[in-house]
Write a protein that holds these residues in place. Structure first.
Motif, PDB file in Angstrom:
ATOM      1  N   ILE A  89      65.355 -29.692  48.534  1.00  0.00           N
ATOM      2  CA  ILE A  89      66.527 -29.255  49.055  1.00  0.00           C
ATOM      3  C   ILE A  89      67.379 -29.619  47.237  1.00  0.00           C
ATOM      4  O   ILE A  89      68.427 -28.956  47.049  1.00  0.00           O
ATOM      5  N   ALA A  90      66.397 -29.812  46.414  1.00  0.00           N
ATOM      6  CA  ALA A  90      66.863 -30.035  45.096  1.00  0.00           C
ATOM      7  C   ALA A  90      66.920 -28.259  44.746  1.00  0.00           C
ATOM      8  O   ALA A  90      67.661 -28.000  43.837  1.00  0.00           O
ATOM      9  N   HIS A  91      66.137 -27.893  45.238  1.00  0.00           N
ATOM     10  CA  HIS A  91      65.933 -26.001  44.548  1.00  0.00           C
ATOM     11  C   HIS A  91      67.133 -25.331  45.437  1.00  0.00           C
ATOM     12  O   HIS A  91      67.909 -24.446  44.647  1.00  0.00           O
ATOM     13  N   THR A  92      67.259 -25.928  46.623  1.00  0.00           N
ATOM     14  CA  THR A  92      68.406 -25.219  47.225  1.00  0.00           C
ATOM     15  C   THR A  92      69.648 -25.617  46.551  1.00  0.00           C
ATOM     16  O   THR A  92      70.616 -24.843  46.801  1.00  0.00           O
ATOM     17  N   ALA A  93      69.754 -26.305  46.095  1.00  0.00           N
ATOM     18  CA  ALA A  93      71.236 -27.337  45.979  1.00  0.00           C
ATOM     19  C   ALA A  93      71.705 -26.498  44.473  1.00  0.00           C
ATOM     20  O   ALA A  93      72.637 -26.077  44.287  1.00  0.00           O
ATOM     21  N   VAL A  94      69.887 -26.432  43.850  1.00  0.00           N
ATOM     22  CA  VAL A  94      70.645 -25.616  42.779  1.00  0.00           C
ATOM     23  C   VAL A  94      70.407 -24.001  42.972  1.00  0.00           C
ATOM     24  O   VAL A  94      72.080 -24.086  42.202  1.00  0.00           O
ATOM     25  N   ASP A  95      70.046 -23.646  43.617  1.00  0.00           N
ATOM     26  CA  ASP A  95      69.897 -21.582  43.991  1.00  0.00           C
ATOM     27  C   ASP A  95      71.932 -22.096  44.871  1.00  0.00           C
ATOM     28  O   ASP A  95      72.089 -20.617  44.645  1.00  0.00           O
ATOM     29  N   PHE A  96      71.855 -22.514  45.387  1.00  0.00           N
ATOM     30  CA  PHE A  96      73.564 -23.007  45.761  1.00  0.00           C
ATOM     31  C   PHE A  96      74.690 -22.324  44.632  1.00  0.00           C
ATOM     32  O   PHE A  96      75.501 -21.850  44.794  1.00  0.00           O
ATOM     33  N   LEU A  97      74.134 -23.989  44.050  1.00  0.00           N
ATOM     34  CA  LEU A  97      75.488 -23.701  43.268  1.00  0.00           C
ATOM     35  C   LEU A  97      75.472 -23.175  41.614  1.00  0.00           C
ATOM     36  O   LEU A  97      76.404 -22.484  41.023  1.00  0.00           O
ATOM     37  N   ALA A  98      73.727 -21.922  41.795  1.00  0.00           N
ATOM     38  CA  ALA A  98      73.796 -20.613  41.185  1.00  0.00           C
ATOM     39  C   ALA A  98      74.916 -20.137  42.034  1.00  0.00           C
ATOM     40  O   ALA A  98      75.367 -18.805  40.682  1.00  0.00           O
ATOM     41  N   ALA A  99      74.648 -19.561  42.628  1.00  0.00           N
ATOM     42  CA  ALA A  99      75.683 -18.246  43.670  1.00  0.00           C
ATOM     43  C   ALA A  99      77.079 -18.607  43.589  1.00  0.00           C
ATOM     44  O   ALA A  99      77.912 -17.986  42.919  1.00  0.00           O
ATOM     45  N   VAL A 100      77.912 -19.533  43.753  1.00  0.00           N
ATOM     46  CA  VAL A 100      79.055 -20.361  43.791  1.00  0.00           C
ATOM     47  C   VAL A 100      79.422 -19.713  41.803  1.00  0.00           C
ATOM     48  O   VAL A 100      80.407 -19.356  42.051  1.00  0.00           O
ATOM     49  N   SER A 101      78.457 -20.675  41.639  1.00  0.00           N
ATOM     50  CA  SER A 101      79.103 -20.049  39.849  1.00  0.00           C
ATOM     51  C   SER A 101      79.549 -18.419  39.561  1.00  0.00           C
ATOM     52  O   SER A 101      80.292 -18.145  39.085  1.00  0.00           O
ATOM     53  N   PHE A 102      77.748 -17.631  40.156  1.00  0.00           N
ATOM     54  CA  PHE A 102      78.532 -16.764  39.765  1.00  0.00           C
ATOM     55  C   PHE A 102      79.426 -15.505  40.743  1.00  0.00           C
ATOM     56  O   PHE A 102      80.381 -15.076  40.041  1.00  0.00           O
TER      57      PHE A 102
END
Length: 92
Positions: A24-37
Motif C-alpha cells: 500500500i505504501a509503495h503504491t501510494a508513493v508511486d502515485f504521488l511520484a506520477a502526480v508530481s511529474f
C-alpha cells in the motif's frame, strides 16, 4: 531463508499483513511520484510556473527513490521476522 524470497511474505498472517502494508505504501508513493511529474510537466508549459515545476520534478524524483527503499526495508523486515521464527522454533 534469503532476501526477496516469496516464501518470506507467506510465512504467516503477520508477514502477509506486513507485506500488504508495504505494498500500500509503495503504491501510494508511486502515485504521488506520477502526480508530481504530471503536474510539473503541465506547469512547464507556462514560463511563470517554471520554478514550482522544477520543485515538483525534484519531489517526484524523491518519491521514485523512496520506492526501492520501501521494498528493501520490507524485505529486511520479513527476513528478520523469519530469523526470529527460526530462533523461537529452536528454543521450543
Amino acid at each position: 531463508m534469503k532476501l526477496f524470497d516469496h516464501k518470506n511474505r507467506e510465512r504467516n498472517d503477520h508477514t502477509r499483513r506486513i507485506y500488504a502494508l508495504y505494498e500500500i505504501a509503495h503504491t501510494a508513493v508511486d502515485f504521488l511520484a506520477a502526480v508530481s511529474f504530471l503536474i510539473g510537466s503541465v506547469l512547464f508549459l507556462f514560463p511563470d510556473y517554471e520554478t514550482p515545476a522544477v520543485w515538483l520534478f525534484i519531489l517526484g524524483s524523491v518519491f521514485f527513490m523512496a520506492k526501492p527503499t520501501l521494498r528493501l526495508l520490507r524485505e529486511i523486515q520479513l527476513y528478520r521476522m523469519g530469523q526470529l521464527d527460526s530462533l523461537a522454533g529452536r528454543s521450543s
